[in-house]
Design an enzyme around this catalytic site. Structure first.
Site, mmCIF file in Angstrom:
data_model
loop_
_atom_site.group_PDB
_atom_site.id
_atom_site.type_symbol
_atom_site.label_atom_id
_atom_site.label_comp_id
_atom_site.label_asym_id
_atom_site.label_seq_id
_atom_site.Cartn_x
_atom_site.Cartn_y
_atom_site.Cartn_z
ATOM 1 N N SER A 126 0.816 -1.218 0.000
ATOM 2 C CA SER A 126 0.000 0.000 0.000
ATOM 3 C C SER A 126 0.846 1.264 0.000
ATOM 4 O O SER A 126 1.923 1.320 0.610
ATOM 5 C CB SER A 126 -0.869 -0.005 1.266
ATOM 6 O OG SER A 126 -1.386 1.271 1.514
ATOM 7 N N GLU A 128 0.194 3.631 1.752
ATOM 8 C CA GLU A 128 0.278 4.057 3.158
ATOM 9 C C GLU A 128 1.670 3.803 3.723
ATOM 10 O O GLU A 128 2.051 4.410 4.718
ATOM 11 C CB GLU A 128 -0.749 3.286 4.005
ATOM 12 C CG GLU A 128 -2.117 3.935 4.076
ATOM 13 C CD GLU A 128 -2.134 5.205 4.934
ATOM 14 O OE1 GLU A 128 -2.654 6.220 4.431
ATOM 15 O OE2 GLU A 128 -1.631 5.185 6.058
ATOM 16 N N TYR A 150 -1.433 0.372 10.688
ATOM 17 C CA TYR A 150 -1.718 -0.293 9.410
ATOM 18 C C TYR A 150 -0.520 -0.151 8.462
ATOM 19 O O TYR A 150 -0.065 -1.129 7.856
ATOM 20 C CB TYR A 150 -2.979 0.320 8.779
ATOM 21 C CG TYR A 150 -3.200 -0.086 7.335
ATOM 22 C CD1 TYR A 150 -3.748 -1.318 7.019
ATOM 23 C CD2 TYR A 150 -2.851 0.775 6.287
ATOM 24 C CE1 TYR A 150 -3.940 -1.695 5.686
ATOM 25 C CE2 TYR A 150 -3.042 0.407 4.960
ATOM 26 C CZ TYR A 150 -3.581 -0.827 4.665
ATOM 27 O OH TYR A 150 -3.768 -1.197 3.354
HETATM 28 P P1 NAP Z 1 -11.400 -4.559 2.040
HETATM 29 O O1 NAP Z 1 -12.565 -4.224 1.159
HETATM 30 O O2 NAP Z 1 -11.327 -3.989 3.405
HETATM 31 O O3 NAP Z 1 -11.318 -6.168 2.142
HETATM 32 C C1 NAP Z 1 -10.520 -6.799 3.093
HETATM 33 C C2 NAP Z 1 -10.753 -8.299 3.005
HETATM 34 O O4 NAP Z 1 -9.930 -8.957 3.989
HETATM 35 C C3 NAP Z 1 -12.194 -8.733 3.291
HETATM 36 O O5 NAP Z 1 -12.533 -9.764 2.407
HETATM 37 C C4 NAP Z 1 -12.099 -9.278 4.716
HETATM 38 O O6 NAP Z 1 -13.097 -10.235 5.010
HETATM 39 C C5 NAP Z 1 -10.729 -9.926 4.658
HETATM 40 N N1 NAP Z 1 -10.159 -10.224 5.978
HETATM 41 C C6 NAP Z 1 -9.984 -9.378 7.007
HETATM 42 N N2 NAP Z 1 -9.426 -10.014 8.046
HETATM 43 C C7 NAP Z 1 -9.238 -11.301 7.667
HETATM 44 C C8 NAP Z 1 -8.703 -12.443 8.282
HETATM 45 N N3 NAP Z 1 -8.239 -12.435 9.545
HETATM 46 N N4 NAP Z 1 -8.639 -13.611 7.583
HETATM 47 C C9 NAP Z 1 -9.116 -13.651 6.322
HETATM 48 N N5 NAP Z 1 -9.662 -12.609 5.684
HETATM 49 C C10 NAP Z 1 -9.712 -11.435 6.343
HETATM 50 O O7 NAP Z 1 -10.024 -4.179 1.310
HETATM 51 P P2 NAP Z 1 -9.758 -3.796 -0.241
HETATM 52 O O8 NAP Z 1 -9.990 -2.341 -0.421
HETATM 53 O O9 NAP Z 1 -10.439 -4.782 -1.112
HETATM 54 O O10 NAP Z 1 -8.189 -3.992 -0.308
HETATM 55 C C11 NAP Z 1 -7.623 -5.266 -0.612
HETATM 56 C C12 NAP Z 1 -6.200 -5.311 -0.079
HETATM 57 O O11 NAP Z 1 -5.421 -4.276 -0.680
HETATM 58 C C13 NAP Z 1 -6.074 -5.085 1.424
HETATM 59 O O12 NAP Z 1 -4.982 -5.862 1.867
HETATM 60 C C14 NAP Z 1 -5.734 -3.616 1.549
HETATM 61 O O13 NAP Z 1 -5.041 -3.368 2.755
HETATM 62 C C15 NAP Z 1 -4.857 -3.428 0.325
HETATM 63 N N6 NAP Z 1 -4.844 -2.086 -0.273
HETATM 64 C C16 NAP Z 1 -6.011 -1.463 -0.587
HETATM 65 C C17 NAP Z 1 -5.983 -0.220 -1.208
HETATM 66 C C18 NAP Z 1 -7.245 0.489 -1.583
HETATM 67 O O14 NAP Z 1 -7.166 1.696 -1.870
HETATM 68 N N7 NAP Z 1 -8.382 -0.192 -1.651
HETATM 69 C C19 NAP Z 1 -4.736 0.368 -1.514
HETATM 70 C C20 NAP Z 1 -3.569 -0.313 -1.199
HETATM 71 C C21 NAP Z 1 -3.617 -1.553 -0.593
HETATM 72 P P3 NAP Z 1 -14.558 -9.825 5.611
HETATM 73 O O15 NAP Z 1 -15.399 -9.507 4.408
HETATM 74 O O16 NAP Z 1 -14.943 -11.062 6.324
HETATM 75 O O17 NAP Z 1 -14.343 -8.627 6.504
HETATM 76 O O1 G4F Z 2 -10.467 6.831 2.603
HETATM 77 P P1 G4F Z 2 -9.488 6.758 3.711
HETATM 78 O O2 G4F Z 2 -9.958 6.181 4.996
HETATM 79 O O3 G4F Z 2 -8.245 5.976 3.121
HETATM 80 P P2 G4F Z 2 -6.693 5.896 3.547
HETATM 81 O O4 G4F Z 2 -6.492 6.186 4.978
HETATM 82 O O5 G4F Z 2 -5.924 6.711 2.559
HETATM 83 O O6 G4F Z 2 -6.403 4.341 3.343
HETATM 84 C C1 G4F Z 2 -6.873 3.650 2.190
HETATM 85 O O7 G4F Z 2 -5.903 3.729 1.182
HETATM 86 C C2 G4F Z 2 -4.676 3.060 1.477
HETATM 87 C C3 G4F Z 2 -3.746 3.286 0.283
HETATM 88 O O8 G4F Z 2 -3.003 4.461 0.487
HETATM 89 C C4 G4F Z 2 -4.972 1.600 1.712
HETATM 90 F F1 G4F Z 2 -3.816 0.923 1.930
HETATM 91 C C5 G4F Z 2 -5.908 1.460 2.894
HETATM 92 O O9 G4F Z 2 -6.227 0.079 3.081
HETATM 93 C C6 G4F Z 2 -7.176 2.217 2.590
HETATM 94 O O10 G4F Z 2 -7.833 1.568 1.512
HETATM 95 O O11 G4F Z 2 -8.916 8.221 4.031
HETATM 96 C C7 G4F Z 2 -8.389 9.049 3.017
HETATM 97 C C8 G4F Z 2 -8.135 10.434 3.574
HETATM 98 C C9 G4F Z 2 -7.351 10.453 4.895
HETATM 99 O O12 G4F Z 2 -6.350 11.445 4.843
HETATM 100 C C10 G4F Z 2 -8.386 10.825 5.949
HETATM 101 O O13 G4F Z 2 -7.862 11.546 7.062
HETATM 102 O O14 G4F Z 2 -9.398 11.037 3.869
HETATM 103 C C11 G4F Z 2 -9.312 11.698 5.124
HETATM 104 N N1 G4F Z 2 -10.652 11.823 5.699
HETATM 105 C C12 G4F Z 2 -11.278 13.015 5.971
HETATM 106 N N2 G4F Z 2 -12.471 12.784 6.542
HETATM 107 C C13 G4F Z 2 -11.451 10.826 6.090
HETATM 108 C C14 G4F Z 2 -12.596 11.423 6.625
HETATM 109 N N3 G4F Z 2 -11.316 9.487 6.033
HETATM 110 C C15 G4F Z 2 -12.327 8.708 6.496
HETATM 111 N N4 G4F Z 2 -12.226 7.357 6.406
HETATM 112 N N5 G4F Z 2 -13.465 9.270 7.048
HETATM 113 C C16 G4F Z 2 -13.651 10.618 7.134
HETATM 114 O O15 G4F Z 2 -14.666 11.090 7.626
#
Ligand code: NAP
Ligand code: G4F
Length: 329
Positions: A126, A128, A150
């Site tokens: 990520s 992050e 995280y």
């Molecule tokens: P998400 O919607 O939060 O999905 C997370 C998945 O992990 C869900 O299927 C959840 O299952 C499963 N999970 C959580 N704890 C578990 C455990 N102990 N054992 C097995 N499964 C478990 O995340 P996403 O947005 O699809 O992201 C996919 C991956 O990419 C994650 O690793 C995230 O950290 C990473 N990532 C995401 C972004 C982004 O912007 N979306 C960017 C960079 C990296 P349940 O449905 O049961 O909760």
């Molecule tokens: O949407 P966010 O919660 O995503 P964040 O923290 O960037 O993390 C996501 O992206 C990562 C990749 O860089 C993934 F690895 C991670 O698993 C996840 O998918 O927040 C985005 C931004 C932050 O700066 C937060 O402070 O939005 C700002 N924000 C402002 N108001 C808020 C809010 N975020 C959330 N969730 N809720 C608010 O009300």
């Protein structure tokens, strides 16, 4: 003879899991998903795929469940998407986040090493991990400075993936993905929180939207584009890590403005600042450089920022309308 392609996706019930499963089915894969036990089924995102994929119980916290799954399924590729992925929860549950998001990757790599080291492994790294960024844009050579439990857990998982590649000659790759969103995004993340609220406000079901830091900048792309990069990384002659990003950053405020505008609303009438949504340590800005992925994988994003906002607002408007009409629960 080429081996038939069989993928195991952890985190298949999440946003990326659903898009990746669909893509791999289109590519002719046999698709298996690992799901953790829950008192109620959470298969909404993969509902349309359920008759074409096979689900198996397992948990990244339980080492033997992973070993047994690999022995049973015999996958050619494992995509490790499962994680405790919500940054604020990582501050309130840092140990759980470490167990799942950091050690979970090691457990899967250990299972691969023990069962069949020919299995290819994808780790969901990520942006992050970059956290407090020293330079912009960030690429594969930018040092990590994570700002949340995280982010720290993802750095561990990233380096253990590199380490298993170097130590045991496993095809293990890490995709450093910047934020990617879609109508399937969880409603706690800021983009979907905004588009869901816009739809509810438009349909008279909500008065106010409370948000934290509106000045935070993110490089937001479309999840459907980003899972293609995951697939491509797993098809190369040699395993390498890649940054996947659009190269364009916007503030949360810009996302808010465009989203309300799409529904014909003025955001300033509805948005309130709430300190409860501020973080102990913030990642102020992220913007990626995906040149390496473009050159070596031929990957580039297809959906731009405005199209992403429109897609998400339109989907939520449609969903809330159907909900109001009693057509959805
Ligand atoms: P998400 O919607 O939060 O999905 C997370 C998945 O992990 C869900 O299927 C959840 O299952 C499963 N999970 C959580 N704890 C578990 C455990 N102990 N054992 C097995 N499964 C478990 O995340 P996403 O947005 O699809 O992201 C996919 C991956 O990419 C994650 O690793 C995230 O950290 C990473 N990532 C995401 C972004 C982004 O912007 N979306 C960017 C960079 C990296 P349940 O449905 O049961 O909760
Ligand atoms: O949407 P966010 O919660 O995503 P964040 O923290 O960037 O993390 C996501 O992206 C990562 C990749 O860089 C993934 F690895 C991670 O698993 C996840 O998918 O927040 C985005 C931004 C932050 O700066 C937060 O402070 O939005 C700002 N924000 C402002 N108001 C808020 C809010 N975020 C959330 N969730 N809720 C608010 O009300």
């Amino acid at each position: 003879m080429t081996r038939s392609k069989r993928a195991l996706i952890t985190g298949i019930t999440g946003q990326d899991g659903a898009y990746l499963a669909e893509l791999l089915l289109e590519k002719g894969y046999e698709v298996h998903g690992m799901v953790r036990r829950s008192s109620s089924e959470r298969f909404e995102r993969i509902e349309p795929l359920l008759d074409r994929i096979q689900l198996h119980e397992g948990d990244l916290i339980d080492q033997l469940s992973l070993v047994r799954l690999l022995e049973k399924i015999k996958p050619t590729e494992v995509y490790n998407l499962a994680a405790q992925s919500f940054v604020p929860t990582s501050f309130s549950q840092p140990l759980l986040t470490g167990e799942v998001t950091a050690l979970g990757a090691t457990r899967m790599l250990e299972a691969i090493r023990v069962v069949d080291s020919q299995i290819r492994f994808y780790q969901a790294s990520s942006s992050e991990m970059f956290g407090k960024v020293p330079t912009e844009p960030q690429d594969e050579s930018t040092p990590f400075w994570p700002r949340s439990p995280y982010g720290v857990a993802k750095v561990y998982a990233h380096w253990i993936t590199v380490n298993y590649r170097e130590s045991y000659d496993i095809y293990a790759v890490s995709g450093i993905l910047f934020n990617h969103e879609s109508p399937l995004r969880g409603t706690a993340f800021v983009t979907r929180k905004i588009t869901d609220a816009v739809a509810r406000i438009k349909h008279g079901l909500l008065d106010k939207l409370r948000l934290g830091n509106l000045d935070a900048e993110r490089d937001w792309g479309f999840a459907g584009d980003f899972v293609e990069a995951m697939y491509l990384m797993m098809q190369q002659d040699s395993p390498r890590d890649y940054v996947i990003a659009t190269g364009q950053k916007h503030t949360v405020r810009q996302f808010v403005e465009l989203a309300f505008d799409r529904a014909g609303l003025d955001w300033e009438d509805y948005v309130e600042l709430d300190p409860a949504f501020l973080r102990p340590a913030e990642v102020n800005t992220l913007c990626g450089d995906a040149s390496k992925a473009k050159q070596e994988l031929g990957w580039k994003p297809k959906v731009n920022f405005q199209q992403l906002v429109n897609m998400m607002v339109d989907a939520d408007l449609h969903r809330v309308e159907r909900m109001k009409d009693g057509l959805l629960p």
